[in-house]
Design a protein around this motif. Structure first.
Motif, PDB file in Angstrom:
ATOM      1  N   ALA A 118      75.283  34.810 -22.549  1.00 25.37           N
ATOM      2  CA  ALA A 118      75.045  33.793 -23.573  1.00 25.37           C
ATOM      3  C   ALA A 118      74.608  34.469 -24.869  1.00 25.37           C
ATOM      4  O   ALA A 118      73.938  35.490 -24.848  1.00 25.37           O
ATOM      5  CB  ALA A 118      73.969  32.813 -23.116  1.00 25.37           C
ATOM      6  N   VAL A 119      75.005  33.862 -25.963  1.00 29.98           N
ATOM      7  CA  VAL A 119      74.543  34.294 -27.276  1.00 29.98           C
ATOM      8  C   VAL A 119      73.492  33.286 -27.716  1.00 29.98           C
ATOM      9  O   VAL A 119      73.752  32.085 -27.760  1.00 29.98           O
ATOM     10  CB  VAL A 119      75.701  34.344 -28.291  1.00 29.98           C
ATOM     11  CG1 VAL A 119      75.190  34.675 -29.684  1.00 29.98           C
ATOM     12  CG2 VAL A 119      76.760  35.337 -27.843  1.00 29.98           C
ATOM     13  N   ASP A 145      63.564  24.522 -34.917  1.00 34.41           N
ATOM     14  CA  ASP A 145      63.785  23.211 -34.341  1.00 34.41           C
ATOM     15  C   ASP A 145      64.521  23.287 -33.009  1.00 34.41           C
ATOM     16  O   ASP A 145      64.203  22.553 -32.088  1.00 34.41           O
ATOM     17  CB  ASP A 145      64.595  22.384 -35.355  1.00 34.41           C
ATOM     18  CG  ASP A 145      64.864  20.983 -34.894  1.00 34.41           C
ATOM     19  OD1 ASP A 145      66.037  20.570 -34.966  1.00 34.41           O
ATOM     20  OD2 ASP A 145      63.925  20.290 -34.467  1.00 34.41           O
ATOM     21  N   VAL A 146      65.486  24.177 -32.914  1.00 31.89           N
ATOM     22  CA  VAL A 146      66.327  24.222 -31.721  1.00 31.89           C
ATOM     23  C   VAL A 146      66.774  25.650 -31.429  1.00 31.89           C
ATOM     24  O   VAL A 146      67.006  26.428 -32.344  1.00 31.89           O
ATOM     25  CB  VAL A 146      67.552  23.287 -31.871  1.00 31.89           C
ATOM     26  CG1 VAL A 146      68.474  23.733 -32.985  1.00 31.89           C
ATOM     27  CG2 VAL A 146      68.320  23.155 -30.578  1.00 31.89           C
ATOM     28  N   VAL A 147      66.855  25.968 -30.157  1.00 30.29           N
ATOM     29  CA  VAL A 147      67.437  27.227 -29.706  1.00 30.29           C
ATOM     30  C   VAL A 147      68.747  26.860 -29.036  1.00 30.29           C
ATOM     31  O   VAL A 147      68.792  25.969 -28.187  1.00 30.29           O
ATOM     32  CB  VAL A 147      66.514  27.956 -28.709  1.00 30.29           C
ATOM     33  CG1 VAL A 147      67.203  29.176 -28.123  1.00 30.29           C
ATOM     34  CG2 VAL A 147      65.218  28.348 -29.386  1.00 30.29           C
ATOM     35  N   LYS A 148      69.816  27.519 -29.431  1.00 30.29           N
ATOM     36  CA  LYS A 148      71.128  27.251 -28.842  1.00 30.29           C
ATOM     37  C   LYS A 148      71.609  28.488 -28.101  1.00 30.29           C
ATOM     38  O   LYS A 148      71.465  29.599 -28.588  1.00 30.29           O
ATOM     39  CB  LYS A 148      72.142  26.860 -29.911  1.00 30.29           C
ATOM     40  CG  LYS A 148      71.852  25.512 -30.511  1.00 30.29           C
ATOM     41  CD  LYS A 148      72.942  25.079 -31.444  1.00 30.29           C
ATOM     42  CE  LYS A 148      72.593  23.700 -31.992  1.00 30.29           C
ATOM     43  NZ  LYS A 148      73.636  23.205 -32.870  1.00 30.29           N
ATOM     44  N   LEU A 149      72.180  28.244 -26.937  1.00 30.65           N
ATOM     45  CA  LEU A 149      72.792  29.306 -26.153  1.00 30.65           C
ATOM     46  C   LEU A 149      74.277  28.992 -26.035  1.00 30.65           C
ATOM     47  O   LEU A 149      74.643  27.931 -25.495  1.00 30.65           O
ATOM     48  CB  LEU A 149      72.188  29.384 -24.746  1.00 30.65           C
ATOM     49  CG  LEU A 149      70.780  29.939 -24.654  1.00 30.65           C
ATOM     50  CD1 LEU A 149      69.766  28.843 -24.851  1.00 30.65           C
ATOM     51  CD2 LEU A 149      70.590  30.592 -23.322  1.00 30.65           C
ATOM     52  N   VAL A 150      75.107  29.859 -26.578  1.00 29.21           N
ATOM     53  CA  VAL A 150      76.555  29.721 -26.432  1.00 29.21           C
ATOM     54  C   VAL A 150      76.925  30.493 -25.176  1.00 29.21           C
ATOM     55  O   VAL A 150      76.703  31.705 -25.098  1.00 29.21           O
ATOM     56  CB  VAL A 150      77.309  30.248 -27.666  1.00 29.21           C
ATOM     57  CG1 VAL A 150      78.810  30.105 -27.473  1.00 29.21           C
ATOM     58  CG2 VAL A 150      76.842  29.520 -28.924  1.00 29.21           C
ATOM     59  N   LEU A 151      77.464  29.779 -24.195  1.00 34.40           N
ATOM     60  CA  LEU A 151      77.661  30.311 -22.859  1.00 34.40           C
ATOM     61  C   LEU A 151      79.063  30.851 -22.654  1.00 34.40           C
ATOM     62  O   LEU A 151      80.030  30.271 -23.140  1.00 34.40           O
ATOM     63  CB  LEU A 151      77.419  29.203 -21.830  1.00 34.40           C
ATOM     64  CG  LEU A 151      76.178  28.333 -22.049  1.00 34.40           C
ATOM     65  CD1 LEU A 151      76.151  27.205 -21.028  1.00 34.40           C
ATOM     66  CD2 LEU A 151      74.928  29.160 -22.010  1.00 34.40           C
ATOM     67  N   LEU A 189      74.186  25.211 -24.685  1.00 31.00           N
ATOM     68  CA  LEU A 189      72.932  24.574 -24.282  1.00 31.00           C
ATOM     69  C   LEU A 189      72.041  24.536 -25.508  1.00 31.00           C
ATOM     70  O   LEU A 189      71.915  25.542 -26.207  1.00 31.00           O
ATOM     71  CB  LEU A 189      72.205  25.399 -23.219  1.00 31.00           C
ATOM     72  CG  LEU A 189      72.684  25.396 -21.800  1.00 31.00           C
ATOM     73  CD1 LEU A 189      71.735  26.206 -20.930  1.00 31.00           C
ATOM     74  CD2 LEU A 189      72.822  23.997 -21.264  1.00 31.00           C
ATOM     75  N   SER A 190      71.441  23.400 -25.766  1.00 32.28           N
ATOM     76  CA  SER A 190      70.463  23.279 -26.851  1.00 32.28           C
ATOM     77  C   SER A 190      69.107  23.024 -26.232  1.00 32.28           C
ATOM     78  O   SER A 190      68.972  22.189 -25.341  1.00 32.28           O
ATOM     79  CB  SER A 190      70.820  22.122 -27.778  1.00 32.28           C
ATOM     80  OG  SER A 190      72.007  22.399 -28.468  1.00 32.28           O
ATOM     81  N   VAL A 191      68.100  23.745 -26.709  1.00 35.40           N
ATOM     82  CA  VAL A 191      66.745  23.627 -26.170  1.00 35.40           C
ATOM     83  C   VAL A 191      65.819  23.245 -27.320  1.00 35.40           C
ATOM     84  O   VAL A 191      65.800  23.904 -28.354  1.00 35.40           O
ATOM     85  CB  VAL A 191      66.285  24.958 -25.539  1.00 35.40           C
ATOM     86  CG1 VAL A 191      64.880  24.820 -24.968  1.00 35.40           C
ATOM     87  CG2 VAL A 191      67.271  25.435 -24.478  1.00 35.40           C
ATOM     88  N   MET A 234      78.621  17.948 -29.562  1.00 35.43           N
ATOM     89  CA  MET A 234      78.229  19.318 -29.289  1.00 35.43           C
ATOM     90  C   MET A 234      79.158  19.874 -28.216  1.00 35.43           C
ATOM     91  O   MET A 234      79.399  19.223 -27.209  1.00 35.43           O
ATOM     92  CB  MET A 234      76.784  19.318 -28.800  1.00 35.43           C
ATOM     93  CG  MET A 234      76.335  20.633 -28.261  1.00 35.43           C
ATOM     94  SD  MET A 234      74.688  20.594 -27.519  1.00 35.43           S
ATOM     95  CE  MET A 234      73.833  19.372 -28.453  1.00 35.43           C
ATOM     96  N   PRO A 235      79.685  21.085 -28.400  1.00 32.74           N
ATOM     97  CA  PRO A 235      80.549  21.672 -27.376  1.00 32.74           C
ATOM     98  C   PRO A 235      79.810  21.826 -26.052  1.00 32.74           C
ATOM     99  O   PRO A 235      78.610  22.061 -26.026  1.00 32.74           O
ATOM    100  CB  PRO A 235      80.910  23.047 -27.950  1.00 32.74           C
ATOM    101  CG  PRO A 235      80.623  22.959 -29.404  1.00 32.74           C
ATOM    102  CD  PRO A 235      79.537  21.942 -29.566  1.00 32.74           C
ATOM    103  N   GLU A 236      80.551  21.688 -24.963  1.00 32.59           N
ATOM    104  CA  GLU A 236      79.914  21.722 -23.651  1.00 32.59           C
ATOM    105  C   GLU A 236      79.620  23.128 -23.169  1.00 32.59           C
ATOM    106  O   GLU A 236      79.014  23.303 -22.126  1.00 32.59           O
ATOM    107  CB  GLU A 236      80.744  20.930 -22.669  1.00 32.59           C
ATOM    108  CG  GLU A 236      80.737  19.469 -23.083  1.00 32.59           C
ATOM    109  CD  GLU A 236      81.367  18.542 -22.099  1.00 32.59           C
ATOM    110  OE1 GLU A 236      81.796  18.987 -21.026  1.00 32.59           O
ATOM    111  OE2 GLU A 236      81.427  17.362 -22.412  1.00 32.59           O
ATOM    112  N   ASN A 237      80.032  24.154 -23.917  1.00 33.17           N
ATOM    113  CA  ASN A 237      79.657  25.517 -23.555  1.00 33.17           C
ATOM    114  C   ASN A 237      78.405  25.948 -24.320  1.00 33.17           C
ATOM    115  O   ASN A 237      78.109  27.123 -24.416  1.00 33.17           O
ATOM    116  CB  ASN A 237      80.811  26.493 -23.812  1.00 33.17           C
ATOM    117  CG  ASN A 237      81.101  26.660 -25.289  1.00 33.17           C
ATOM    118  OD1 ASN A 237      80.884  25.753 -26.086  1.00 33.17           O
ATOM    119  ND2 ASN A 237      81.605  27.823 -25.651  1.00 33.17           N
TER     120      ASN A 237
END
Length: 121
Positions: free
Chosen positions: A37-38, A56-62, A6-8, A1-4
């Protein structure tokens, strides 16, 4: 997973997806999160014979202006509005932490670990 990114997820993974939807909507309404963040929502891939659709998951692209402190504030504010808030697991790169407290200091300390996982710029 890219480090920019966040997965919640809801810790344990077998929780009502409405809880995660609630948190995702809360994040989307926070101006500083929205600015840096997107947010995307992903459904779990259904297994054989299962119906899909559960969140299942919320992702924030920072972006580079994202501050983990804003995420901490959003999380603690959201959690304080829920009497039944489950723990959430937040991942960044290979680091994964579980937030199960409303204590802002505890949350801030844990999220600092994620901040330190940020790639060098």
């Amino acid at each position: 997973m890219p480090e920019n990114v966040l997965s919640v997820r809801i810790a344990g993974g077998d929780s009502d997806d409405e809880v995660l939807r609630s948190f995702a909507r809360w994040l989307e309404e926070e101006p500083e999160i929205r600015r840096h963040a997107v947010t995307t929502w992903s459904a779990a891939v259904p297994g054989a014979g299962e119906m899909g659709g559960a969140l299942d998951v919320v992702k924030l692209v920072l972006d580079s202006g994202f501050q983990m402190a804003n995420f901490a504030l959003a999380y603690t504010a959201w959690r304080s509005t829920r009497s039944d808030a489950p723990a959430v697991t937040v991942s960044r790169g290979d680091l994964r932490i579980t937030l199960d407290s409303s204590d802002a200091e505890v949350v801030a300390r844990l999220l600092r670990e994620l901040e330190e996982a940020r790639p060098e710029r």
